[in-house]
Design a protein around this motif. Structure first.
Motif, PDB file in Angstrom:
ATOM      1  N   GLY A 115       0.801  -1.178   0.140  1.00 45.50           N
ATOM      2  CA  GLY A 115       0.131   0.017  -0.064  1.00 45.50           C
ATOM      3  C   GLY A 115       0.868   1.387  -0.008  1.00 45.50           C
ATOM      4  N   ALA A 116       2.073   1.122  -0.654  1.00 51.94           N
ATOM      5  CA  ALA A 116       3.029   2.394  -0.638  1.00 51.94           C
ATOM      6  C   ALA A 116       2.249   3.464  -1.484  1.00 51.94           C
ATOM      7  CB  ALA A 116       4.166   1.974  -1.384  1.00 51.94           C
ATOM      8  N   PRO A 117       2.160   4.757  -0.758  1.00 52.36           N
ATOM      9  CA  PRO A 117       1.554   5.754  -1.482  1.00 52.36           C
ATOM     10  C   PRO A 117       2.552   6.633  -2.433  1.00 52.36           C
ATOM     11  CG  PRO A 117       2.687   6.434   0.787  1.00 52.36           C
ATOM     12  CD  PRO A 117       2.818   4.788   0.589  1.00 52.36           C
ATOM     13  N   PRO A 118       1.732   7.248  -3.272  1.00 49.94           N
ATOM     14  CA  PRO A 118       2.499   7.660  -4.427  1.00 49.94           C
ATOM     15  C   PRO A 118       3.880   8.427  -4.294  1.00 49.94           C
ATOM     16  CG  PRO A 118       0.267   8.332  -4.781  1.00 49.94           C
ATOM     17  CD  PRO A 118       0.412   7.660  -3.135  1.00 49.94           C
ATOM     18  N   ARG A 119       4.118   9.125  -3.173  1.00 46.36           N
ATOM     19  CA  ARG A 119       5.056   9.815  -2.633  1.00 46.36           C
ATOM     20  C   ARG A 119       6.591   8.989  -2.484  1.00 46.36           C
ATOM     21  NH1 ARG A 119       6.143  15.102  -0.058  1.00 46.36           N
ATOM     22  NH2 ARG A 119       4.297  15.818  -1.675  1.00 46.36           N
ATOM     23  N   LEU A 120       5.882   7.873  -1.884  1.00 45.71           N
ATOM     24  CA  LEU A 120       6.973   6.680  -1.503  1.00 45.71           C
ATOM     25  C   LEU A 120       7.463   6.240  -2.839  1.00 45.71           C
ATOM     26  CD1 LEU A 120       8.706   5.130   0.374  1.00 45.71           C
ATOM     27  CD2 LEU A 120       6.695   3.750   0.683  1.00 45.71           C
ATOM     28  N   VAL A 121       6.677   5.782  -3.478  1.00 46.88           N
ATOM     29  CA  VAL A 121       7.122   5.542  -4.945  1.00 46.88           C
ATOM     30  C   VAL A 121       8.015   5.911  -5.890  1.00 46.88           C
ATOM     31  CG1 VAL A 121       6.165   4.301  -7.119  1.00 46.88           C
ATOM     32  CG2 VAL A 121       4.952   3.599  -4.876  1.00 46.88           C
ATOM     33  N   ALA A 122       7.335   7.344  -5.801  1.00 47.30           N
ATOM     34  CA  ALA A 122       8.129   8.399  -6.649  1.00 47.30           C
ATOM     35  C   ALA A 122       9.677   8.526  -6.172  1.00 47.30           C
ATOM     36  CB  ALA A 122       7.562   9.940  -6.553  1.00 47.30           C
ATOM     37  N   HIS A 123       9.727   8.581  -4.741  1.00 48.49           N
ATOM     38  CA  HIS A 123      11.159   8.570  -4.181  1.00 48.49           C
ATOM     39  C   HIS A 123      11.742   7.366  -4.614  1.00 48.49           C
ATOM     40  CE1 HIS A 123      14.236   8.911  -1.211  1.00 48.49           C
ATOM     41  NE2 HIS A 123      14.059   7.873  -0.672  1.00 48.49           N
ATOM     42  N   LEU A 124      11.375   6.092  -4.459  1.00 46.58           N
ATOM     43  CA  LEU A 124      12.145   5.002  -4.612  1.00 46.58           C
ATOM     44  C   LEU A 124      12.374   4.976  -6.156  1.00 46.58           C
ATOM     45  CD1 LEU A 124      10.020   2.583  -2.383  1.00 46.58           C
ATOM     46  CD2 LEU A 124      12.159   3.254  -1.930  1.00 46.58           C
ATOM     47  N   ARG A 125      11.419   5.360  -7.183  1.00 43.76           N
ATOM     48  CA  ARG A 125      11.943   5.541  -8.422  1.00 43.76           C
ATOM     49  C   ARG A 125      13.005   6.279  -8.744  1.00 43.76           C
ATOM     50  NH1 ARG A 125       8.487   6.982 -13.759  1.00 43.76           N
ATOM     51  NH2 ARG A 125       9.748   6.064 -15.149  1.00 43.76           N
ATOM     52  N   LEU A 126      13.027   7.366  -8.049  1.00 42.54           N
ATOM     53  CA  LEU A 126      14.372   8.351  -8.142  1.00 42.54           C
ATOM     54  C   LEU A 126      15.442   7.886  -7.629  1.00 42.54           C
ATOM     55  CD1 LEU A 126      12.577  11.673  -6.842  1.00 42.54           C
ATOM     56  CD2 LEU A 126      13.525  11.244  -9.357  1.00 42.54           C
ATOM     57  N   VAL A 127      15.477   6.952  -6.415  1.00 36.51           N
ATOM     58  CA  VAL A 127      16.816   6.556  -5.916  1.00 36.51           C
ATOM     59  C   VAL A 127      17.073   5.387  -6.810  1.00 36.51           C
ATOM     60  CG1 VAL A 127      17.754   5.262  -3.665  1.00 36.51           C
ATOM     61  CG2 VAL A 127      16.237   7.488  -3.622  1.00 36.51           C
ATOM     62  N   HIS A 128      16.280   4.603  -7.152  1.00 41.27           N
ATOM     63  CA  HIS A 128      16.566   3.303  -8.112  1.00 41.27           C
ATOM     64  C   HIS A 128      17.145   4.015  -9.444  1.00 41.27           C
ATOM     65  CE1 HIS A 128      15.009   0.983 -11.711  1.00 41.27           C
ATOM     66  NE2 HIS A 128      15.510   0.064 -10.889  1.00 41.27           N
ATOM     67  N   ASP A 129      16.763   4.766 -10.014  1.00 38.58           N
ATOM     68  CA  ASP A 129      17.366   5.606 -11.263  1.00 38.58           C
ATOM     69  C   ASP A 129      18.839   6.252 -10.875  1.00 38.58           C
ATOM     70  OD1 ASP A 129      16.928   6.481 -14.095  1.00 38.58           O
ATOM     71  OD2 ASP A 129      17.660   8.399 -13.063  1.00 38.58           O
ATOM     72  N   VAL A 130      18.973   6.446  -9.815  1.00 35.25           N
ATOM     73  CA  VAL A 130      20.434   7.001  -9.481  1.00 35.25           C
ATOM     74  C   VAL A 130      21.091   5.708  -9.186  1.00 35.25           C
ATOM     75  CG1 VAL A 130      21.773   8.503  -7.840  1.00 35.25           C
ATOM     76  CG2 VAL A 130      19.759   9.390  -8.764  1.00 35.25           C
ATOM     77  N   ALA A 131      20.771   4.945  -8.565  1.00 33.17           N
ATOM     78  CA  ALA A 131      21.451   3.611  -8.231  1.00 33.17           C
ATOM     79  C   ALA A 131      21.950   2.941  -9.631  1.00 33.17           C
ATOM     80  CB  ALA A 131      20.614   2.821  -7.276  1.00 33.17           C
ATOM     81  N   ALA A 132      21.044   2.901 -10.563  1.00 32.64           N
ATOM     82  CA  ALA A 132      21.520   2.311 -11.760  1.00 32.64           C
ATOM     83  C   ALA A 132      22.779   3.141 -12.424  1.00 32.64           C
ATOM     84  CB  ALA A 132      20.320   2.336 -12.724  1.00 32.64           C
ATOM     85  N   ARG A 133      22.499   4.120 -12.253  1.00 37.35           N
ATOM     86  CA  ARG A 133      23.652   5.155 -12.746  1.00 37.35           C
ATOM     87  C   ARG A 133      24.934   4.844 -12.109  1.00 37.35           C
ATOM     88  NH1 ARG A 133      21.366  10.495 -15.645  1.00 37.35           N
ATOM     89  NH2 ARG A 133      19.200   9.780 -15.688  1.00 37.35           N
ATOM     90  N   LEU A 134      24.767   4.901 -10.744  1.00 38.28           N
ATOM     91  CA  LEU A 134      26.208   4.560 -10.067  1.00 38.28           C
ATOM     92  C   LEU A 134      26.527   3.182 -10.266  1.00 38.28           C
ATOM     93  CD1 LEU A 134      24.736   5.965  -6.722  1.00 38.28           C
ATOM     94  CD2 LEU A 134      26.770   7.072  -8.182  1.00 38.28           C
ATOM     95  N   ALA A 135      25.852   2.303 -10.334  1.00 42.88           N
ATOM     96  CA  ALA A 135      26.317   0.767 -10.587  1.00 42.88           C
ATOM     97  C   ALA A 135      26.974   0.745 -12.152  1.00 42.88           C
ATOM     98  CB  ALA A 135      25.208  -0.167 -10.442  1.00 42.88           C
TER      99      ALA A 135
END
Length: 183
Positions: free
Chosen positions: A22-42
């Motif tokens: 039941g993750a709210p939209p703000r949490l999903v948005a945050h996770l998507r942003l961190v995921h994208d940066v993590a992919a770039r770092l990896a």
């Protein structure tokens, strides 16, 4: 604007887990942003230091789910707190996620000299997405890179600093993207 940010989609497994929690939209948005940066770092790490074996799928999963416990501890979406960390790990374990992947939810804020490269990359992505620099965390990754790839620490520091500066330059649009999503 969202179209200015070309974000990678979250892994399907992470989307299913977030939906189930039941993750709210703000949490999903945050996770998507961190995921994208993590992919770039990896990806940068793999390109610059192929001697360092990094489990890219683990980094991406960890980044995509590291704050899942905030679905339970919603006050931590907009305020301080760490109750989401063990709650997130337990939520993931209860959903059948392997402990080696669930650990990111509990450990993304608890890194140190014994942290794996994957742990450091997830923790760093969770900071640099909003242009927050943490010298101690960066130094740990520099040490891992220098140990694995050889060469001088200062050269690794400069290369990583250049990457983090470039990633940080997009913090404004990232913060605006996250803020457009309701708590």
């Amino acid at each position: 604007m969202d179209e200015d940010l070309e974000l990678l989609p979250l892994p399907d497994e992470a989307v299913a887990l977030l939906t189930g929690a039941g993750a709210p939209p703000r949490l999903v948005a945050h996770l998507r942003l961190v995921h994208d940066v993590a992919a770039r770092l990896a990806d940068w790490t793999a390109e610059r230091c192929p001697e360092l074996a990094v489990d890219r799928p683990a980094v991406l999963f960890g980044a995509a789910t590291h704050d899942i416990g905030k679905a339970v501890h919603r006050s931590e979406l907009s305020g301080p707190g760490s109750a989401h960390e063990p709650a997130g790990r337990e939520l993931l374990l209860a959903a059948g996620v392997a402990p080696e992947l669930a650990r990111f939810a509990a450990g993304h804020a608890d890194w140190g000299p014994s942290s794996t490269a994957e742990d450091l990359l997830v923790a760093l992505a969770d900071k640099v997405w909003k242009d927050k620099r943490v010298p101690e965390l960066e130094d740990l990754l520099v040490e891992v890179l220098a140990r694995a790839g050889g060469g001088e620490r200062w050269a690794w520091f400069l290369a990583l600093d250049e990457l983090l500066t470039a990633l940080g330059a997009d913090a404004g649009p990232r913060l605006a993207y996250q803020a457009r999503h309701p708590l």
